[in-house]
Design a protein around this motif. Structure first.
Motif, PDB file in Angstrom:
ATOM      1  N   ARG A  49       0.639  -1.415  -0.409  1.00 26.68           N
ATOM      2  CA  ARG A  49      -0.640   0.067   0.199  1.00 26.68           C
ATOM      3  C   ARG A  49       0.870   1.385   0.222  1.00 26.68           C
ATOM      4  O   ARG A  49       0.328   1.758  -1.023  1.00 26.68           O
ATOM      5  CB  ARG A  49      -1.165  -0.117   1.068  1.00 26.68           C
ATOM      6  CG  ARG A  49      -1.976  -1.013   0.565  1.00 26.68           C
ATOM      7  CD  ARG A  49      -3.218  -0.390   2.179  1.00 26.68           C
ATOM      8  NE  ARG A  49      -3.357   0.775   3.116  1.00 26.68           N
ATOM      9  CZ  ARG A  49      -4.696   1.059   2.952  1.00 26.68           C
ATOM     10  NH1 ARG A  49      -5.296  -0.143   3.268  1.00 26.68           N
ATOM     11  NH2 ARG A  49      -5.034   1.691   3.089  1.00 26.68           N
ATOM     12  N   THR A  88       0.530   4.514  -2.665  1.00 26.01           N
ATOM     13  CA  THR A  88       0.024   5.250  -2.885  1.00 26.01           C
ATOM     14  C   THR A  88       1.394   6.274  -2.591  1.00 26.01           C
ATOM     15  O   THR A  88       0.997   7.560  -2.106  1.00 26.01           O
ATOM     16  CB  THR A  88      -0.420   5.244  -2.389  1.00 26.01           C
ATOM     17  OG1 THR A  88      -0.454   4.769  -1.251  1.00 26.01           O
ATOM     18  CG2 THR A  88      -1.676   4.180  -2.688  1.00 26.01           C
ATOM     19  N   SER A 138       0.309   9.324  -0.711  1.00 28.54           N
ATOM     20  CA  SER A 138      -0.549   9.145   0.942  1.00 28.54           C
ATOM     21  C   SER A 138      -0.148  10.561   1.586  1.00 28.54           C
ATOM     22  O   SER A 138       0.029  11.447   1.296  1.00 28.54           O
ATOM     23  CB  SER A 138       0.577   8.382   1.316  1.00 28.54           C
ATOM     24  OG  SER A 138       0.816   7.273   0.462  1.00 28.54           O
ATOM     25  N   THR A 139      -1.647  10.710   2.481  1.00 25.80           N
ATOM     26  CA  THR A 139      -2.357  11.369   3.292  1.00 25.80           C
ATOM     27  C   THR A 139      -0.964  10.695   4.243  1.00 25.80           C
ATOM     28  O   THR A 139      -0.754   9.574   4.221  1.00 25.80           O
ATOM     29  CB  THR A 139      -3.399  11.625   3.969  1.00 25.80           C
ATOM     30  OG1 THR A 139      -3.855  10.622   3.961  1.00 25.80           O
ATOM     31  CG2 THR A 139      -3.717  12.563   2.063  1.00 25.80           C
ATOM     32  N   ASP A 169      -3.457   8.092   5.836  1.00 27.31           N
ATOM     33  CA  ASP A 169      -2.586   6.427   4.777  1.00 27.31           C
ATOM     34  C   ASP A 169      -0.856   6.053   5.203  1.00 27.31           C
ATOM     35  O   ASP A 169      -1.655   4.758   5.370  1.00 27.31           O
ATOM     36  CB  ASP A 169      -2.036   6.909   3.588  1.00 27.31           C
ATOM     37  CG  ASP A 169      -2.952   7.737   2.927  1.00 27.31           C
ATOM     38  OD1 ASP A 169      -4.454   6.809   2.788  1.00 27.31           O
ATOM     39  OD2 ASP A 169      -3.269   7.939   1.910  1.00 27.31           O
ATOM     40  N   GLN A 187      -0.226   2.808   7.161  1.00 26.59           N
ATOM     41  CA  GLN A 187       0.385   1.983   6.274  1.00 26.59           C
ATOM     42  C   GLN A 187       1.822   1.396   7.948  1.00 26.59           C
ATOM     43  O   GLN A 187       2.218   0.117   7.002  1.00 26.59           O
ATOM     44  CB  GLN A 187       1.295   2.563   5.438  1.00 26.59           C
ATOM     45  CG  GLN A 187       0.330   3.337   3.290  1.00 26.59           C
ATOM     46  CD  GLN A 187       0.278   3.600   3.175  1.00 26.59           C
ATOM     47  OE1 GLN A 187       1.310   4.653   3.262  1.00 26.59           O
ATOM     48  NE2 GLN A 187      -0.633   3.525   2.310  1.00 26.59           N
ATOM     49  N   LYS A 203      -9.503  11.249  10.352  1.00 25.33           N
ATOM     50  CA  LYS A 203      -9.825  12.240   9.317  1.00 25.33           C
ATOM     51  C   LYS A 203     -11.040  12.785   9.644  1.00 25.33           C
ATOM     52  O   LYS A 203     -11.610  13.595   8.729  1.00 25.33           O
ATOM     53  CB  LYS A 203      -9.687  10.930   8.481  1.00 25.33           C
ATOM     54  CG  LYS A 203     -10.324  11.119   6.909  1.00 25.33           C
ATOM     55  CD  LYS A 203      -9.996  10.000   6.092  1.00 25.33           C
ATOM     56  CE  LYS A 203     -10.369  10.446   4.156  1.00 25.33           C
ATOM     57  NZ  LYS A 203      -9.885   9.893   3.785  1.00 25.33           N
TER      58      LYS A 203
END
Length: 318
Positions: free
Chosen positions: A105, A109, A113-114, A117, A121, A174
């Motif tokens: 992942r 990304t 990636s934020t 994320d 991860q 988030k």
């Protein structure tokens, strides 16, 4: 809770009852009980949040998870040695598959990636360290100056603090920033400190005999952002949720505030070479409250929150 989590809960209760009948319960047995709760209930709940069936590593991990957890549980009834290690290895392999899922992942990304994320991860990747320390414990090898309990507590640390905590934070964070965008810089700092915390604490424990102040600093570095995050969520986020989710997350964050405070007290006492909360009390208070208060209610709250969000999306699209 998903069907797999209910099956895991039933197996965990069977494990606890069997332990109570067959084994004198001491601190080490308590740690095993908490670790098995992670294997059988909390890890499946966490994986349900990050599901991606198209990923081969994820599919194999979820297929192996229940059986490998049961085998690890059987190993806890055996003497340390070759057979116990062989029974623990499948769980280690499962955690490696979870870590590879997190790594893929990240690689797929990383350019976009934020912070959310990255929390997920790296959380997925950290769990493999916990799987390794399980195997080390079941081998009976002497690891540096660590006692048997500390070796197993290191495994539990990388399942709870390093796996469940950052992934739960990602989903709550988030939604928190969607409500209060002004907290974005604060949340990024909190996330960095939380991700850095587990290996820092492990280093502090390793050097605790020669440099006890480092262990205390590492605890403060990890505990402080979690306390701040809990307070921010209780003030700005939890009151905006539906009542049932409010209750679940309120219990989770209140438990976190209590358990992290006890961790701070333990670390401070170690510097002064005094015992305020010894390891048995830490396992009972910090461990049990973290497991059944913060982790369980937090995951149930996030699961309910995600399901409510999905229901609203479905209703809007109809």
């Amino acid at each position: 809770m998903k069907t797999s989590s209910f099956a895991g809960l039933f197996l965990w209760i069977a494990f606890v009852v069997t332990k109570l009948i067959t084994t004198p319960i001491d601190t080490l047995q308590y740690v095993m009980i908490l670790l098995m709760f992670a294997y059988l209930v909390l890890v499946p709940l966490t994986l349900n949040l990050v599901t991606q069936n198209k990923n081969a590593f994820f599919r194999y991990a979820t297929r192996l998870q229940l059986m490998s957890a049961v085998l690890a549980g059987i190993s806890f009834f055996l003497e340390q040695g070759t057979i116990a290690v062989l029974l623990a290895v499948p769980w280690f392999l499962t955690t490696i598959l979870i870590a590879l899922y997190g790594l893929t992942r990240l690689l797929q990304t990383w350019k976009k990636s934020t912070v959310f994320d990255v929390l997920i991860q790296l959380g997925l990747m950290y769990i493999s360290i916990g799987g390794l320390w399980l195997v080390l414990h079941r081998s009976g090898m002497q690891i540096l100056h660590f006692s048997d309990v500390i070796v197993l507590l290191t495994s539990i640390h990388f399942h709870y603090a390093a796996f469940i905590t950052p992934i739960t934070m990602a989903f709550i964070g988030k939604r928190l920033l969607a409500k209060v965008p002004a907290l974005k810089s604060w949340f990024k700092l909190i996330a960095i400190l939380v991700l850095f915390g587990p290996p820092f604490i492990a280093t502090g424990i390793t050097l605790s005999d020669s440099l006890p102040v480092l262990e205390f600093i590492s605890v403060v570095e990890f505990v402080t952002p979690l306390i701040v995050f809990s307070i921010l969520c209780l003030v700005y986020f939890v009151p905006t949720l539906e009542y049932s989710v409010q209750m679940l997350l309120s219990i989770s964050f209140a438990s976190l505030l209590f358990s992290m405070s006890s961790a701070m007290i333990y670390g401070f006492a170690h510097i002064n070479e005094t015992v305020i909360l010894g390891i048995p009390l830490m396992v009972f208070f910090h461990g049990f409250i973290n497991t059944f208060g913060f982790s369980l209610f937090g995951l149930l709250g996030v699961t309910a929150m995600q399901e409510t969000k999905q229901v609203k999306k479905t209703s809007l699209s109809m």
